[in-house]
Structures are given as structure tokens and as C-alpha cells.
Design a protein around this motif. Sequence first.
Motif, PDB file in Angstrom:
ATOM      1  N   ASP A 177       0.784  -1.152   0.009  1.00  0.00           N
ATOM      2  CA  ASP A 177       0.004   0.029  -0.001  1.00  0.00           C
ATOM      3  C   ASP A 177       0.757   1.512   0.077  1.00  0.00           C
ATOM      4  O   ASP A 177       0.288   2.292  -0.400  1.00  0.00           O
ATOM      5  N   TYR A 178       2.084   1.149   0.469  1.00  0.00           N
ATOM      6  CA  TYR A 178       3.226   2.291   0.616  1.00  0.00           C
ATOM      7  C   TYR A 178       4.377   2.105  -0.087  1.00  0.00           C
ATOM      8  O   TYR A 178       5.453   2.568   0.588  1.00  0.00           O
ATOM      9  N   LYS A 179       4.388   1.113  -1.111  1.00  0.00           N
ATOM     10  CA  LYS A 179       5.742   0.590  -1.583  1.00  0.00           C
ATOM     11  C   LYS A 179       6.486   1.637  -2.156  1.00  0.00           C
ATOM     12  O   LYS A 179       7.786   1.664  -2.361  1.00  0.00           O
ATOM     13  N   ASP A 180       6.024   2.780  -2.744  1.00  0.00           N
ATOM     14  CA  ASP A 180       6.483   3.555  -3.421  1.00  0.00           C
ATOM     15  C   ASP A 180       7.126   4.859  -2.505  1.00  0.00           C
ATOM     16  O   ASP A 180       8.339   5.604  -2.761  1.00  0.00           O
ATOM     17  N   ASP A 181       7.255   4.386  -1.085  1.00  0.00           N
ATOM     18  CA  ASP A 181       8.109   5.011  -0.105  1.00  0.00           C
ATOM     19  C   ASP A 181       9.461   4.494   0.068  1.00  0.00           C
ATOM     20  O   ASP A 181      10.340   5.093   0.832  1.00  0.00           O
ATOM     21  N   TYR A 182       9.454   3.098  -0.451  1.00  0.00           N
ATOM     22  CA  TYR A 182      10.863   2.314  -0.037  1.00  0.00           C
ATOM     23  C   TYR A 182      11.551   2.009  -1.098  1.00  0.00           C
ATOM     24  O   TYR A 182      10.751   1.649  -2.260  1.00  0.00           O
ATOM     25  N   HIS A 183      12.795   1.920  -0.950  1.00  0.00           N
ATOM     26  CA  HIS A 183      13.822   1.483  -1.980  1.00  0.00           C
ATOM     27  C   HIS A 183      14.298   0.189  -2.024  1.00  0.00           C
ATOM     28  O   HIS A 183      14.464  -0.557  -2.878  1.00  0.00           O
ATOM     29  N   LEU A 184      14.406  -0.525  -0.644  1.00  0.00           N
ATOM     30  CA  LEU A 184      14.943  -1.677  -0.624  1.00  0.00           C
ATOM     31  C   LEU A 184      14.506  -2.333   0.876  1.00  0.00           C
ATOM     32  O   LEU A 184      13.762  -1.743   1.751  1.00  0.00           O
ATOM     33  N   ILE A 185      14.419  -3.640   0.883  1.00  0.00           N
ATOM     34  CA  ILE A 185      14.450  -4.436   2.021  1.00  0.00           C
ATOM     35  C   ILE A 185      15.686  -5.267   2.220  1.00  0.00           C
ATOM     36  O   ILE A 185      15.857  -6.113   1.341  1.00  0.00           O
ATOM     37  N   ALA A 186      16.308  -5.153   3.209  1.00  0.00           N
ATOM     38  CA  ALA A 186      17.647  -5.866   3.362  1.00  0.00           C
ATOM     39  C   ALA A 186      17.680  -6.636   4.282  1.00  0.00           C
ATOM     40  O   ALA A 186      16.918  -6.810   5.384  1.00  0.00           O
ATOM     41  N   SER A 187      18.377  -7.834   4.332  1.00  0.00           N
ATOM     42  CA  SER A 187      18.654  -8.859   5.347  1.00  0.00           C
ATOM     43  C   SER A 187      20.067  -8.391   5.940  1.00  0.00           C
ATOM     44  O   SER A 187      20.693  -7.547   5.713  1.00  0.00           O
ATOM     45  N   SER A 188      19.629  -8.688   7.415  1.00  0.00           N
ATOM     46  CA  SER A 188      21.073  -8.249   8.091  1.00  0.00           C
ATOM     47  C   SER A 188      21.454  -9.203   9.174  1.00  0.00           C
ATOM     48  O   SER A 188      20.365 -10.123   9.576  1.00  0.00           O
ATOM     49  N   TYR A 189      22.735  -9.267   9.394  1.00  0.00           N
ATOM     50  CA  TYR A 189      22.991 -10.039  10.805  1.00  0.00           C
ATOM     51  C   TYR A 189      23.668  -9.046  11.811  1.00  0.00           C
ATOM     52  O   TYR A 189      24.850  -8.676  11.423  1.00  0.00           O
ATOM     53  N   HIS A 190      23.138  -9.157  12.937  1.00  0.00           N
ATOM     54  CA  HIS A 190      23.943  -8.388  13.910  1.00  0.00           C
ATOM     55  C   HIS A 190      23.996  -7.083  13.533  1.00  0.00           C
ATOM     56  O   HIS A 190      24.964  -6.295  13.814  1.00  0.00           O
ATOM     57  N   GLU A 191      22.979  -6.383  12.995  1.00  0.00           N
ATOM     58  CA  GLU A 191      22.678  -5.167  12.209  1.00  0.00           C
ATOM     59  C   GLU A 191      23.527  -4.697  11.392  1.00  0.00           C
ATOM     60  O   GLU A 191      23.604  -3.542  10.895  1.00  0.00           O
ATOM     61  N   ILE A 192      24.246  -5.542  10.699  1.00  0.00           N
ATOM     62  CA  ILE A 192      25.066  -5.384   9.526  1.00  0.00           C
ATOM     63  C   ILE A 192      24.361  -6.067   8.045  1.00  0.00           C
ATOM     64  O   ILE A 192      24.011  -7.216   8.275  1.00  0.00           O
ATOM     65  N   LEU A 193      24.135  -4.972   7.301  1.00  0.00           N
ATOM     66  CA  LEU A 193      23.487  -5.334   5.989  1.00  0.00           C
ATOM     67  C   LEU A 193      24.440  -6.489   5.261  1.00  0.00           C
ATOM     68  O   LEU A 193      25.354  -6.255   5.151  1.00  0.00           O
ATOM     69  N   ARG A 194      23.791  -7.607   4.865  1.00  0.00           N
ATOM     70  CA  ARG A 194      24.383  -8.709   4.099  1.00  0.00           C
ATOM     71  C   ARG A 194      23.462  -8.860   2.989  1.00  0.00           C
ATOM     72  O   ARG A 194      21.994  -8.782   3.084  1.00  0.00           O
ATOM     73  N   PRO A 195      23.992  -9.593   1.845  1.00  0.00           N
ATOM     74  CA  PRO A 195      23.250 -10.100   0.886  1.00  0.00           C
ATOM     75  C   PRO A 195      22.593 -11.391   1.128  1.00  0.00           C
ATOM     76  O   PRO A 195      23.153 -11.941   2.075  1.00  0.00           O
TER      77      PRO A 195
END
Length: 216
Positions: free
Chosen positions: A137-155
Motif C-alpha cells: 500500500d505504500y511501497k513507493d516510499d521504499y527503495h529496499l528491504i535488506a537482510s542483516s546479521y547483528h545489525e550489519i546489512l548483508r546480501p
Amino acid sequence: MNNRENKTSVHGIFLAAGKSRRMGFNKLELPFGNTSVGSYTLMTYLHSNLDHIQVVIGRGDAPVWMNTSLFSKPLDEKWSRVSCVDSALGQAYSIKCGLQEAMLKNSDAIMILLADQPLISTEMINRLIEEFYKIQDYKDDYHLIASSYHEILRPPILFTKKAYPYLQKLEGDQGARLLIRKNKDLIGLNVQFENQDWFEDIDTWEDYRRLIKKVR
């Protein structure tokens, strides 16, 4: 909620054009489980809720790491081979080649997938996709959804259509994480995962020996 109901689609960009310089030969050909590193990883992605996967290889490359089962139904309908002329110039060009194909197929989001993360799980991939559908419903507000481990973004990292113009400007060996660090205006969600094994990749013989023990 699923993608068919929403008439939206999430495509994967499977980066398999690397030269494995630290290994000395194509690491995707290494034995893993009952197949190769590359096929083992790709199979996991193919069994996820991704709608389609663009498998990006280098120009003239013969992907001998591919298991014959990938060419049989129903798996062969879930992926396409993309030959990237400029892949040798850096990862950014592989990403852009895959993105171009995904855009031609009218994808609503893409997920950048590394070919050397054999312990990745369908659970992780599906969770990121699930979070994408939650923000419809508000996807136009977001650029990405990232996975992370211990608060560090990872692929892997999922990018919505709003991020496509940023991805198209990548150069050299720039990847998803560097893109995020350099563009503070990107808006995203972080999804925390607690299993460190899922994020492990293979760059050296030591990495390979460590990870192969986990599937025996």
C-alpha cells in the motif's frame, strides 16, 4: 498474501559471472552436496517464492557448473540465462545486465543473489519477499528491504522499482551494500536473521572446506 493475487513479481539476479580470482578457477564448479556450488545455491533460490531468476554469466562463458536438472521442467521455466558483455569490468555491470532483463519482464522488485552463498535458505528469501508484499500500500516510499546479521546489512537485498535508477548508475565493482552506504536518501527496511551460516560465502579454499563440512 502472494504475488499472483497482487499481480506483482519479484525477480532474482543471480550473479555468476565472477572470475574467482582468489580461488584461481571458477569456484562455482566445486563439488557441494550432490552437485556443484553454483547449482546447489541456484537450486535453493529456484525453490523459493521468487517469480523468475536472471542467471548472469560472462560473455562467452560456458557454465559447466550447471546441473542438468536445471534444464528440465519445471525448473527450466523459472530462470533465464543472461550473457553480460561487460561483466569483466566489475560486479556493477552484471547487476545492470540482470536488472535490464528483469525490467523487460516488468518486475516490480529485484533481489540481488550471490552465487557463492551455498548455505542460503529459502526461508530467508521468502521472508524478504513477504516483507515486500506487506508494504504494497505504500511501497513507493521504499527503495529496499535488506537482510542483516547483528545489525550489519548483508546480501541478499531486495530492491523495489524506486531503486532501479540508482542501480542503473552503478559502476565498476560497486555492489548493493556500497550503493546503500553512498546514498543516504535510500529508504529501506532491515530484516534481522540469526543464522550466521546463511550469510557465509566462498572466496578461499578455507571458506570452501569450512562450509562443505556443514552439509555432510
